[in-house]
Motif scaffolding. Structure first.
Motif, mmCIF file in Angstrom:
data_model
loop_
_atom_site.group_PDB
_atom_site.id
_atom_site.type_symbol
_atom_site.label_atom_id
_atom_site.label_comp_id
_atom_site.label_asym_id
_atom_site.label_seq_id
_atom_site.Cartn_x
_atom_site.Cartn_y
_atom_site.Cartn_z
ATOM 1 N N TYR A 299 0.882 -1.199 0.161
ATOM 2 C CA TYR A 299 -0.011 -0.003 0.085
ATOM 3 C C TYR A 299 0.921 1.348 -0.018
ATOM 4 O O TYR A 299 2.007 1.352 0.408
ATOM 5 N N LEU B 232 1.297 5.050 1.482
ATOM 6 C CA LEU B 232 0.982 5.765 2.547
ATOM 7 C C LEU B 232 1.006 7.302 2.453
ATOM 8 O O LEU B 232 1.905 8.004 1.964
ATOM 9 N N GLU C 141 -3.454 -0.379 -2.705
ATOM 10 C CA GLU C 141 -4.304 0.212 -1.647
ATOM 11 C C GLU C 141 -3.746 1.602 -1.244
ATOM 12 O O GLU C 141 -2.456 1.671 -1.623
ATOM 13 N N TRP D 73 -3.518 4.167 2.017
ATOM 14 C CA TRP D 73 -3.723 4.310 3.350
ATOM 15 C C TRP D 73 -3.565 5.796 3.883
ATOM 16 O O TRP D 73 -2.278 6.373 3.585
ATOM 17 N N VAL E 51 -3.509 8.494 6.761
ATOM 18 C CA VAL E 51 -3.684 8.492 8.291
ATOM 19 C C VAL E 51 -3.667 10.331 8.482
ATOM 20 O O VAL E 51 -2.674 10.778 8.183
ATOM 21 N N HIS F 55 -10.442 0.883 -2.495
ATOM 22 C CA HIS F 55 -9.154 0.562 -2.293
ATOM 23 C C HIS F 55 -8.569 1.599 -1.321
ATOM 24 O O HIS F 55 -7.114 1.699 -1.104
ATOM 25 N N VAL F 56 -9.147 2.522 -0.616
ATOM 26 C CA VAL F 56 -8.495 3.622 0.403
ATOM 27 C C VAL F 56 -9.224 3.152 1.585
ATOM 28 O O VAL F 56 -10.319 2.865 1.682
ATOM 29 N N LYS F 57 -8.024 3.500 2.592
ATOM 30 C CA LYS F 57 -8.588 3.100 3.928
ATOM 31 C C LYS F 57 -8.101 4.422 4.834
ATOM 32 O O LYS F 57 -6.987 5.137 4.465
ATOM 33 N N HIS F 58 -8.759 4.701 5.626
ATOM 34 C CA HIS F 58 -8.333 6.016 6.464
ATOM 35 C C HIS F 58 -8.154 5.622 7.988
ATOM 36 O O HIS F 58 -9.053 4.846 8.784
ATOM 37 N N PHE F 59 -7.027 6.188 8.763
ATOM 38 C CA PHE F 59 -6.816 5.953 10.139
ATOM 39 C C PHE F 59 -6.680 7.202 10.764
ATOM 40 O O PHE F 59 -6.235 8.162 10.214
ATOM 41 N N PHE G 254 2.814 1.629 10.322
ATOM 42 C CA PHE G 254 2.574 2.156 8.949
ATOM 43 C C PHE G 254 3.774 2.245 7.911
ATOM 44 O O PHE G 254 3.670 1.776 6.703
ATOM 45 N N CYS H 27 4.527 -0.159 4.296
ATOM 46 C CA CYS H 27 4.141 0.092 3.172
ATOM 47 C C CYS H 27 5.143 0.069 1.867
ATOM 48 O O CYS H 27 6.315 -0.222 2.343
#
Length: 229
Positions: free
Chosen positions: A99, A101, A127, A129, A131, A147-151, A160, A164
């Motif tokens: 992914y 980052l 992906e 990611w 943050v 395909h996108v993740k949020h933290f 992280f 990556c």
């Protein structure tokens, strides 16, 4: 707010225009060093005063900005990069991830960069990611992309970074330097004051990574103090 007592400071290190203006008002007679962290945010504009003996620019582009826009003499500006804890962020074996980052506050300044990354990572079948704190109600739309993740924002970025494949960010941010220390390449987006993309380029870790080590940076700043005192 006003000055209520005398102080015994040899030098004052300031940053951020509103704070700098107030400190100058309080202690106009005490020598100062002024750190500038951005060339696109008004909060980071310099204040000129006879008590400011040296400006610290955290990258060469900021030094050029101070010279060209504010006519600050070259010899009054020192480039000293953001410090990073090299004992905390370092290269490890078998840590390549899949992914990309991105770390940073999600706001108008980073919106165009994030949207560009969303499109690019989708094309690359990777992906993305993200943050960071959402300050513009952007996350809801961002997460429409599967395909996108949020933290949420966190100081614990090592997991992280170590997992990556590469990072991305605007200008030369701290996460870029941290990723280099972990042996990862980073995309650097240059943006204007509205967040519109001026350029983007992928950089591998530099050979002179030691200039970002926290101990070396602290020594450079300390040396500037002694030159003034």
């Amino acid at each position: 707010m006003y000055r209520i007592s005398e102080v015994n400071f040899d030098i004052i290190h300031i940053q951020h225009k509103p704070v700098a203006e107030r400190i100058i008002q309080f202690y106009p007679e005490i020598d100062k060093i002024y750190s500038i962290h951005s060339e696109v945010i008004s909060l980071e504009e310099p204040v000129e005063h006879e008590s400011i003996k040296k400006f610290i620019a955290i990258r060469p582009e900021i030094k050029e900005h101070l010279i060209n826009k504010f006519n600050i003499p070259d010899e009054k500006i020192e480039v000293i990069y953001n410090p990073v804890d090299n004992t905390k962020f370092k290269k490890t074996e078998n840590s390549q991830g899949e992914y990309v980052l991105f770390v940073g506050t999600i706001d108008y300044l980073r919106r165009e960069t994030i949207m560009d990354l969303i499109d690019w990572t989708k094309e690359q079948n990777k992906e993305l990611w993200i943050v960071g704190e959402d300050r513009g109600n952007y996350v809801q739309n961002i997460l429409l992309n599967s395909h996108v993740k949020h933290f949420d924002a966190t100081w614990n970025l090592e997991p992280f970074l170590k997992n990556c494949s590469e990072t991305a960010g605007i200008q030369l941010g701290r996460t870029t330097i941290e990723s280099w220390m972990c042996g990862k390449p980073s995309w650097i987006y240059k943006v204007d004051s509205n967040g519109f993309i001026l350029s983007k380029e992928k950089f591998n870790p530099p050979t002179d990574i030691e200039k970002y080590y926290s101990g070396n940076v602290a020594k450079q700043i300390k040396d500037e103090y002694f030159k003034i005192v």
